[in-house]
Enzyme design. Structure first.
Site, PDB file in Angstrom:
ATOM      1  N   LYS A   1       0.820  -1.376  -0.020  1.00  0.00           N
ATOM      2  CA  LYS A   1       0.108   0.042  -0.024  1.00  0.00           C
ATOM      3  C   LYS A   1       1.035   1.216   0.082  1.00  0.00           C
ATOM      4  O   LYS A   1       0.621   2.124  -0.791  1.00  0.00           O
ATOM      5  CB  LYS A   1      -0.889   0.084   1.300  1.00  0.00           C
TER       6      LYS A   1
ATOM      7  N   ARG B   1      -9.737   1.715   8.341  1.00  0.00           N
ATOM      8  CA  ARG B   1      -9.582   0.359   8.608  1.00  0.00           C
ATOM      9  C   ARG B   1     -10.368  -0.605   9.444  1.00  0.00           C
ATOM     10  O   ARG B   1     -10.531  -1.634   9.936  1.00  0.00           O
ATOM     11  CB  ARG B   1      -8.260   0.330   9.634  1.00  0.00           C
TER      12      ARG B   1
ATOM     13  N   ARG C   1      10.843  -1.516  11.196  1.00  0.00           N
ATOM     14  CA  ARG C   1       9.767  -1.185  11.846  1.00  0.00           C
ATOM     15  C   ARG C   1       9.558  -1.867  12.895  1.00  0.00           C
ATOM     16  O   ARG C   1       9.557  -2.962  12.862  1.00  0.00           O
ATOM     17  CB  ARG C   1       8.449  -0.874  10.882  1.00  0.00           C
TER      18      ARG C   1
ATOM     19  N   ARG D   1      -1.187  -8.431  13.406  1.00  0.00           N
ATOM     20  CA  ARG D   1      -1.611  -7.370  12.406  1.00  0.00           C
ATOM     21  C   ARG D   1      -2.549  -7.900  11.255  1.00  0.00           C
ATOM     22  O   ARG D   1      -3.408  -7.643  11.017  1.00  0.00           O
ATOM     23  CB  ARG D   1      -0.339  -6.608  11.923  1.00  0.00           C
TER      24      ARG D   1
HETATM   25  P1  AMP Z   1       0.358   0.825   8.673  1.00  0.00           P
HETATM   26  O1  AMP Z   1       1.912   1.875   8.399  1.00  0.00           O
HETATM   27  O2  AMP Z   1      -0.606   1.304   7.689  1.00  0.00           O
HETATM   28  O3  AMP Z   1       0.801  -0.591   8.580  1.00  0.00           O
HETATM   29  O4  AMP Z   1       0.081   1.035  10.084  1.00  0.00           O
HETATM   30  C1  AMP Z   1       0.826   0.719  11.342  1.00  0.00           C
HETATM   31  C2  AMP Z   1       0.202   0.812  12.514  1.00  0.00           C
HETATM   32  O5  AMP Z   1      -0.548   2.150  12.568  1.00  0.00           O
HETATM   33  C3  AMP Z   1      -1.199  -0.138  12.494  1.00  0.00           C
HETATM   34  O6  AMP Z   1      -0.643  -1.472  13.053  1.00  0.00           O
HETATM   35  C4  AMP Z   1      -1.943   0.680  13.515  1.00  0.00           C
HETATM   36  O7  AMP Z   1      -1.566   0.333  15.124  1.00  0.00           O
HETATM   37  C5  AMP Z   1      -1.634   2.156  13.420  1.00  0.00           C
HETATM   38  N1  AMP Z   1      -2.668   2.634  12.445  1.00  0.00           N
HETATM   39  C6  AMP Z   1      -2.336   2.970  11.105  1.00  0.00           C
HETATM   40  N2  AMP Z   1      -3.609   3.217  10.696  1.00  0.00           N
HETATM   41  C7  AMP Z   1      -4.698   3.096  11.460  1.00  0.00           C
HETATM   42  C8  AMP Z   1      -6.010   3.321  11.224  1.00  0.00           C
HETATM   43  N3  AMP Z   1      -6.712   3.652  10.195  1.00  0.00           N
HETATM   44  N4  AMP Z   1      -6.846   2.982  12.263  1.00  0.00           N
HETATM   45  C9  AMP Z   1      -6.329   2.482  13.147  1.00  0.00           C
HETATM   46  N5  AMP Z   1      -4.936   2.251  13.549  1.00  0.00           N
HETATM   47  C10 AMP Z   1      -4.061   2.718  12.494  1.00  0.00           C
END
Ligand code: AMP
Length: 221
Positions: free
Chosen positions: A8, A83, A156, A167
């Site tokens: 993404k 999400r 990360r 996740r």
């Molecule tokens: P990502 O970089 O999109 O994989 O997001 C990393 C982490 O940020 C996720 O595992 C959540 O803890 C948090 N996060 C990101 N976007 C959201 C969202 N839309 N709603 C809730 N938590 C989020």
């Protein structure tokens, strides 16, 4: 949309640049808040570290704040948001108020065994968000530095095996229903996310072409 490791961030960044749109990645915004120690970052830390979702209220607040900054008029690519179904409903209401409907929802389909392999050992740039899979080292003169902005690459904290599994569970339970929410409204377009970055990019471009958005003007609303 798509599971963690679907590509993404890579594809949304490319699409935003190609269409002169804003790239709004809630994960990047939350990680930045955490790195700079803002109250939002402090609140988000335990969720990010455990691979669970930050509360809807917090995420909706930060998206709304950015939408008010004029992003909706400029055109935007949302990445990692919404999400949950309440987040999708909150976004619907926000966009209705702004008169900026969604053009479409692109879903990257990647089997779980593929994303587990991709996430283990990947490195990311903390500054610009570029992603370097374990098997692809940056060709920069100084290794372990981002090709684009030269920042030192990091792993990360949520790319550890047990957090990756959590996740994926969260995606299945909380985010898959959001895909159904958009399928019902005829907005969701699923694209095969397995393959090289350029191959997946071509499939996404084809899907966007079918939405009637063939160039930057089409993406700007
Ligand atoms: P990502 O970089 O999109 O994989 O997001 C990393 C982490 O940020 C996720 O595992 C959540 O803890 C948090 N996060 C990101 N976007 C959201 C969202 N839309 N709603 C809730 N938590 C989020």
């Amino acid at each position: 949309m798509g599971p963690p490791g679907a590509g993404k961030g890579t594809q949304a960044g490319r699409l935003a640049r190609a269409h002169f749109a804003a790239h709004m990645a809630t994960g990047d915004i939350l990680r930045e808040a955490l790195a700079t120690g803002t109250p939002l970052g402090q609140e988000a830390r335990r969720y990010l570290d455990s691979g669970t979702l930050v509360p809807d209220r917090v995420v909706l607040g930060l998206v709304e704040e950015r939408m008010r900054d004029g992003v909706a008029q400029q055109g935007f690519v949302l990445d990692g948001f919404p999400r949950t179904v309440p987040q999708a409903e909150g976004l619907d209401a926000m966009l209705d108020r702004l008169g900026a409907p969604l053009d479409g929802v692109l879903v990257l389909a990647v089997p779980e065994e593929v994303v587990v392999g991709r996430l283990g050992g990947r490195r990311t740039c903390p500054d610009c968000g570029s992603v370097y899979p374990a098997q692809r080292r940056p060709p920069a003169l100084e290794d372990d530095r981002c090709d684009r902005c030269q920042a030192a690459l990091t792993v990360r904290s949520d790319d550890r095996p047990e957090t990756i599994r959590r996740r994926l569970e969260v995606y299945r339970e909380e985010t898959r229903p959001v895909v159904a929410h958009y399928e019902l409204r005829g907005l969701a377009h699923t694209v095969d996310g397995v393959g090289e970055v350029d191959e997946v990019a071509s499939r996404l471009d084809a899907a966007i072409g079918r939405l009637g958005m063939t160039g930057p003007e089409g993406a700007r609303r």
